[in-house]
Design an enzyme around this catalytic site. Structure first.
Site, PDB file in Angstrom:
ATOM      1  N   ASP A 153       0.829  -1.201   0.000  1.00  0.00           N
ATOM      2  CA  ASP A 153       0.000   0.000   0.000  1.00  0.00           C
ATOM      3  C   ASP A 153       0.868   1.258   0.000  1.00  0.00           C
ATOM      4  OD1 ASP A 153      -2.729   1.272   0.548  1.00  0.00           O
ATOM      5  OD2 ASP A 153      -1.570   2.039   2.236  1.00  0.00           O
ATOM      6  N   GLU A 212       1.587  -0.409  -4.954  1.00  0.00           N
ATOM      7  CA  GLU A 212       0.559   0.559  -5.348  1.00  0.00           C
ATOM      8  C   GLU A 212       1.217   1.903  -5.616  1.00  0.00           C
ATOM      9  OE1 GLU A 212      -3.114   3.334  -4.080  1.00  0.00           O
ATOM     10  OE2 GLU A 212      -1.427   2.922  -2.768  1.00  0.00           O
TER      11      GLU A 212
END
Ligand code: AAO
Length: 475
Positions: free
Chosen positions: A212, A248
């Site tokens: 993330d 990401e």
């Protein structure tokens, strides 16, 4: 000997790009906010029999409990510790899920939130999913433990301590993303704590990680963490298997941080993919499907073997992150199936299918003010089970796009044509296109809606060698 060494070297370099899915299984599904108990059942009853390769799960580690707004989905992106306990389930349920999914050859990919802890305004107390004490104001997380010196405050040079300008690389990586306390990943101590968490998951049997907010970490810091990771658990994976890594990084062009900065660590999410495909299928800006002839790198996307692709994700299906209004979701079911069908038929990238829950949108000034609503839940905040209806769709407001007949069939199609070249493109100069995958599959799309256009419904014959995937003519 030289050749052998070279092979070993290449193997090591390439390992983290390999999704580690069982041979012949080519896609994963994001079961967003599902409970571990439901995922275990879904692996056994649906994903394995239908050739899904794996599941991206919501963050499994302890997070802050947010009550205003009431239990938003995004509370899970605010870590409090690396204990395994969330609304999706506790540590035992997590282990049970991983074991049962692995045993049927469907692997688990963890959404790892390692860039930050909770928001600076998160308060203090025991309001976290495992009851751990924390004090956000003092940057104190004793259950890890992290304290003030483990955060980037000194390094960040903006007045607010926040990321104020995405064209300043240092800010993006050293300052706080929307107020989230930014971990000092340059410290070996922090790297070790993060690696300890990830290694615990590897020991339990997971196959890889979504990292993330990778854009907000220095590529070298990520690499230092990855270098501390073990090989996958040999109970299920060949010895020497590296965890699959996908980072990401939102790169739509126009910012100094590029997806390619992260290739050394693993794959990267290609956000241009869903944004562009949505524009084409919606026929915005004069786009048409015939232009998809050179889809992939020809559209300025990153290299196929570095890309993790998707039509929508948990952020941009509700206006978070990036991609904008063109993003197709289950709310536009007919066009969505066409986009997902195209993605799964086309050889570009490693594919992730989205699986969502329903919420009521409420647009005010173009913004959905209900973008925070969490998963279907009971009055006490516990997440509702995914129930299965007689017709195999899901109940309790779980959308289960992955169970939609057309999407399920295209997941199987992609497995059948795996490794086959993109071939025999045909188009009508407009929105009717067709192409083959070697001698194993063929697909036809009809997204024209003028009078006389042929109406066709998607079907797959038993050998999956011929699939027509068309849109209905709108009268
Ligand atoms: C919540 C509250 C906040 C509060 C915070 C702390 O909403 O108000 O301040 O708690 O208390 C999720 C939610 C957040 C939530 C957070 C923590 O989305 O709303 O904050 O949990 O609970 C950036 C990042 C990207 C990130 C994305 C949402 O780069 O990493 O924002 N995605 C991940 C997760 C996501 C999660 C987090 C990260 C945090 O998937 O679920 O947040 O763990 C530009 C940049 C992008 C940037 C976007 C949005 O995009 O390029 O990098 O994404 O802005 O800020 C055009 C441009 C495009 C641009 C876009 C939008 O399209 O071409 O580049 O416009 O401006």
């Amino acid at each position: 000997m030289k050749a052998l060494l070279l092979l070993v070297a290449v193997g090591l370099c390439w390992a983290q790009y390999n999704p580690n899915t069982k041979s012949g299984r080519t896609s994963i599904v994001h079961l967003f906010e599902w409970r571990w108990a439901d995922i275990a059942l879904e692996c056994e009853r649906y994903l394995a029999p239908n050739g899904f390769g794996g599941v991206q799960i919501s963050p499994p580690n302890e997070n802050i409990i947010v009550t205003n707004p009431w239990r938003p989905w995004w509370e899970r992106y605010q870590p409090i510790s690396y204990k395994l306990g969330t609304r999706s389930g506790n540590e035992n349920e997590f282990k049970n899920m991983v074991t049962r999914c692995n045993n049927v050859g469907v692997y688990i990919y963890v959404d790892a939130v390692i860039n930050h802890m909770c928001g600076s305004g998160g308060g203090s107390g025991n309001g976290a999913t495992c009851g751990s004490y924390f004090n956000a104001g003092n940057e104190d997380f004793p259950s890890v433990p992290y304290s003030k010196s483990d955060f980037n405050d000194g390094k960040c040079k903006t007045g607010s301590g926040e990321i104020e300008n995405y064209s300043d690389v240092n800010q993006v990586r050293d300052c706080r993303l929307v107020g989230l306390l930014d971990l000092a990943l340059e410290k070996d101590y922090v790297r070790s704590k993060v690696a300890e968490y990830m290694n615990n998951l590897i020991d339990i049997g997971v196959a890889g990680f979504r990292l993330d907010a990778s854009k907000h970490m220095w590529p070298g810091d990520i690499k230092a963490v990855l270098d501390k990771l073990k090989n996958l658990n040999t109970q299920w994976f060949p010895s020497g298997t590296r965890p699959f890594i996908f980072q990401e990084v939102i790169d739509l062009g126009g910012e100094p941080i590029k997806a390619s900065d992260y290739f050394g660590n693993g794959r990267v999410t290609e956000f241009k993919y869903g944004a562009k495909l949505g524009t084409v299928i919606r026929k915005w800006n004069g786009e048409k499907m015939s232009y998809l002839k050179n889809w992939g790198e020809g559209w300025g996307f990153i290299a196929s073997d570095r890309a993790l692709v998707f039509v929508d994700n948990h952020d941009n299906q509700r206006g978070h992150g990036a991609g904008g209004a063109s993003i197709l979701t289950f709310f536009d079911a007919r066009l969505y199936k066409m986009a997902v069908g195209f993605m799964l038929a086309h050889p570009y990238g490693f594919t992730r299918v989205m699986s969502s829950y329903r919420w009521t949108r409420n647009f005010q000034n173009g913004q959905d003010v209900n973008d925070w609503i969490g998963p279907p839940s009971n009055g006490d905040g516990s997440t509702k089970a995914v129930t299965i209806n007689a017709d195999s769709t899901c109940g309790n407001d779980w959308v289960c796009e992955h169970r939609w007949r057309q999407i399920r069939n295209m997941v199987i199609f992609r497995n059948v044509v795996d490794g086959q070249p993109f071939s025999n493109w045909w188009d009508n100069g407009s929105n009717q296109v067709a192409f083959g995958r070697g001698n194993r599959g063929f697909i036809v799309f009809n997204n024209d809606d003028w009078n006389g256009a042929r109406t066709s419904e998607e079907y797959a014959d038993e050998s999956h060698q011929h699939i027509t995937f068309g849109s209905r003519v709108i009268p």
